[in-house]
Design a protein around this motif. Structure first.
Motif, PDB file in Angstrom:
ATOM      1  N   THR A  61       0.882  -1.262  -0.094  1.00 30.43           N
ATOM      2  CA  THR A  61       0.063  -0.047  -0.118  1.00 30.43           C
ATOM      3  C   THR A  61       1.041   1.264  -0.037  1.00 30.43           C
ATOM      4  O   THR A  61       1.773   1.397   0.735  1.00 30.43           O
ATOM      5  N   VAL A  62       0.443   2.168  -0.936  1.00 25.94           N
ATOM      6  CA  VAL A  62       1.232   3.440  -0.913  1.00 25.94           C
ATOM      7  C   VAL A  62       0.027   4.397  -0.748  1.00 25.94           C
ATOM      8  O   VAL A  62      -0.835   4.560  -1.187  1.00 25.94           O
ATOM      9  N   ARG A  63       0.520   5.191   0.450  1.00 23.89           N
ATOM     10  CA  ARG A  63      -0.461   6.022   0.629  1.00 23.89           C
ATOM     11  C   ARG A  63      -0.227   7.483   0.173  1.00 23.89           C
ATOM     12  O   ARG A  63       1.094   8.120  -0.089  1.00 23.89           O
ATOM     13  N   THR A  64      -1.479   8.141  -0.273  1.00 22.63           N
ATOM     14  CA  THR A  64      -1.277   9.302  -1.227  1.00 22.63           C
ATOM     15  C   THR A  64      -1.986  10.657  -0.267  1.00 22.63           C
ATOM     16  O   THR A  64      -3.028  10.200   0.533  1.00 22.63           O
ATOM     17  N   ILE A  65      -1.283  11.584  -0.129  1.00 21.42           N
ATOM     18  CA  ILE A  65      -1.839  12.717   0.825  1.00 21.42           C
ATOM     19  C   ILE A  65      -2.306  13.888  -0.288  1.00 21.42           C
ATOM     20  O   ILE A  65      -1.458  14.327  -0.867  1.00 21.42           O
ATOM     21  N   LYS A  66      -3.416  14.120   0.147  1.00 18.27           N
ATOM     22  CA  LYS A  66      -3.988  15.376  -0.703  1.00 18.27           C
ATOM     23  C   LYS A  66      -4.371  16.378   0.181  1.00 18.27           C
ATOM     24  O   LYS A  66      -5.305  15.999   1.140  1.00 18.27           O
ATOM     25  N   ILE A  67      -3.658  17.578   0.005  1.00 21.21           N
ATOM     26  CA  ILE A  67      -4.085  18.740   0.836  1.00 21.21           C
ATOM     27  C   ILE A  67      -4.839  19.873   0.326  1.00 21.21           C
ATOM     28  O   ILE A  67      -4.496  20.110  -0.872  1.00 21.21           O
ATOM     29  N   ASP A  68      -6.075  19.908   0.910  1.00 23.39           N
ATOM     30  CA  ASP A  68      -7.014  20.869   0.262  1.00 23.39           C
ATOM     31  C   ASP A  68      -6.703  22.176   0.866  1.00 23.39           C
ATOM     32  O   ASP A  68      -7.144  22.394   2.127  1.00 23.39           O
ATOM     33  N   LYS A  69      -6.190  23.015   0.283  1.00 21.25           N
ATOM     34  CA  LYS A  69      -5.935  24.398   0.834  1.00 21.25           C
ATOM     35  C   LYS A  69      -7.089  25.292   1.195  1.00 21.25           C
ATOM     36  O   LYS A  69      -7.049  25.874   2.220  1.00 21.25           O
ATOM     37  N   ALA A  70      -8.266  25.135   0.533  1.00 21.73           N
ATOM     38  CA  ALA A  70      -9.332  25.811   0.777  1.00 21.73           C
ATOM     39  C   ALA A  70     -10.021  25.228   2.278  1.00 21.73           C
ATOM     40  O   ALA A  70     -10.244  25.975   3.104  1.00 21.73           O
ATOM     41  N   THR A  71      -9.868  23.778   2.386  1.00 17.85           N
ATOM     42  CA  THR A  71     -10.174  23.297   3.694  1.00 17.85           C
ATOM     43  C   THR A  71      -9.441  23.706   4.847  1.00 17.85           C
ATOM     44  O   THR A  71      -9.792  23.944   6.089  1.00 17.85           O
ATOM     45  N   MET A  72      -8.029  23.782   4.562  1.00 20.69           N
ATOM     46  CA  MET A  72      -7.158  24.101   5.699  1.00 20.69           C
ATOM     47  C   MET A  72      -7.311  25.559   6.080  1.00 20.69           C
ATOM     48  O   MET A  72      -7.332  25.935   7.177  1.00 20.69           O
ATOM     49  N   ASP A  73      -7.734  26.648   5.096  1.00 25.75           N
ATOM     50  CA  ASP A  73      -7.709  27.744   5.255  1.00 25.75           C
ATOM     51  C   ASP A  73      -9.269  28.023   6.042  1.00 25.75           C
ATOM     52  O   ASP A  73      -9.214  28.811   7.232  1.00 25.75           O
ATOM     53  N   TYR A  74     -10.132  27.298   5.826  1.00 27.55           N
ATOM     54  CA  TYR A  74     -11.447  27.359   6.404  1.00 27.55           C
ATOM     55  C   TYR A  74     -11.170  27.137   7.928  1.00 27.55           C
ATOM     56  O   TYR A  74     -11.943  27.638   8.923  1.00 27.55           O
ATOM     57  N   TYR A  75     -10.674  25.692   8.216  1.00 28.34           N
ATOM     58  CA  TYR A  75     -10.365  25.380   9.634  1.00 28.34           C
ATOM     59  C   TYR A  75      -9.504  26.309  10.498  1.00 28.34           C
ATOM     60  O   TYR A  75      -9.674  26.833  11.713  1.00 28.34           O
ATOM     61  N   MET A  76      -8.890  26.829   9.719  1.00 27.93           N
ATOM     62  CA  MET A  76      -7.746  27.903  10.530  1.00 27.93           C
ATOM     63  C   MET A  76      -8.523  29.190  10.898  1.00 27.93           C
ATOM     64  O   MET A  76      -8.469  29.509  11.973  1.00 27.93           O
ATOM     65  N   ARG A  77      -9.581  29.753   9.864  1.00 30.04           N
ATOM     66  CA  ARG A  77     -10.240  30.699  10.238  1.00 30.04           C
ATOM     67  C   ARG A  77     -11.256  30.244  11.199  1.00 30.04           C
ATOM     68  O   ARG A  77     -11.511  31.143  12.068  1.00 30.04           O
ATOM     69  N   LEU A  78     -12.021  29.156  11.315  1.00 31.77           N
ATOM     70  CA  LEU A  78     -12.903  28.964  12.307  1.00 31.77           C
ATOM     71  C   LEU A  78     -11.964  28.650  13.597  1.00 31.77           C
ATOM     72  O   LEU A  78     -12.575  29.052  14.586  1.00 31.77           O
ATOM     73  N   THR A  79     -10.769  28.216  13.628  1.00 31.83           N
ATOM     74  CA  THR A  79     -10.216  28.211  14.885  1.00 31.83           C
ATOM     75  C   THR A  79      -9.997  29.441  15.658  1.00 31.83           C
ATOM     76  O   THR A  79      -9.995  29.592  16.835  1.00 31.83           O
ATOM     77  N   THR A  80      -9.533  30.388  14.685  1.00 35.76           N
ATOM     78  CA  THR A  80      -9.095  31.735  15.056  1.00 35.76           C
ATOM     79  C   THR A  80     -10.495  32.591  15.881  1.00 35.76           C
ATOM     80  O   THR A  80     -10.650  33.078  16.542  1.00 35.76           O
TER      81      THR A  80
END
Length: 149
Positions: A61-80
């Motif tokens: 198994t080879v794991r692939t990581i996909k980072i969604d910048k919009a999701t990360m930004d949304y959660y960062m703003r929500l945390t703030t």
């Protein structure tokens, strides 16, 4: 006897591996295949290219990581925003104490009535944020392991 003395004298260095990898293979890729290979390697998140190639060859198994910048930004703003809500709660308690300490009970009550209205509006806003977050998670953060068909 001489061989035993030589083995005892060597104390430094790396411990030998039980099963060292001594067989080497070489492949050649054209530019298109190399670009595809490198993008797959980057998506895997592995640090060692040889481990990635071995995993691909032996169908590990080879794991692939996909980072969604919009999701990360949304959660960062929500945390703030959550941090700001907490700060407002601390300030709310301080304001109530100051009002009762510095003003008469009637005047402090009038100010607290205005503060209560604003607090109710903030509670409604908080409920909207929670609803929007749940909708966002349902639409965009689906687990890839689930079968949709």
């Amino acid at each position: 006897m001489m061989e035993d003395k030589n083995k005892q004298l060597r104390k430094g260095g790396r411990n030998p591996k039980k099963d060292p990898a001594v067989f080497r293979y070489s492949i050649s890729l054209n530019a298109e295949d190399n670009a595809r290979f490198l993008s797959l390697f980057e998506q895997s998140g592995m640090n060692v290219m040889a481990h990635f190639i071995t995993a691909c060859i032996f169908k590990k198994t080879v794991r692939t990581i996909k980072i969604d910048k919009a999701t990360m930004d949304y959660y960062m703003r929500l945390t703030t925003l959550y941090g700001q809500f907490r700060a407002v709660g601390v300030n709310y308690n301080q304001v109530v104490k100051i009002l009762y300490r510095n003003f008469s009970e009637k005047k402090a009550g009038a100010y607290l009535f205005k503060l209560e209205k604003q607090t109710a509006e903030m509670a409604v806003l908080c409920q909207k944020i929670i609803r929007l977050t749940q909708e966002f998670e349902e639409k965009y953060l689906k687990k890839e392991g689930k079968n949709d068909s």
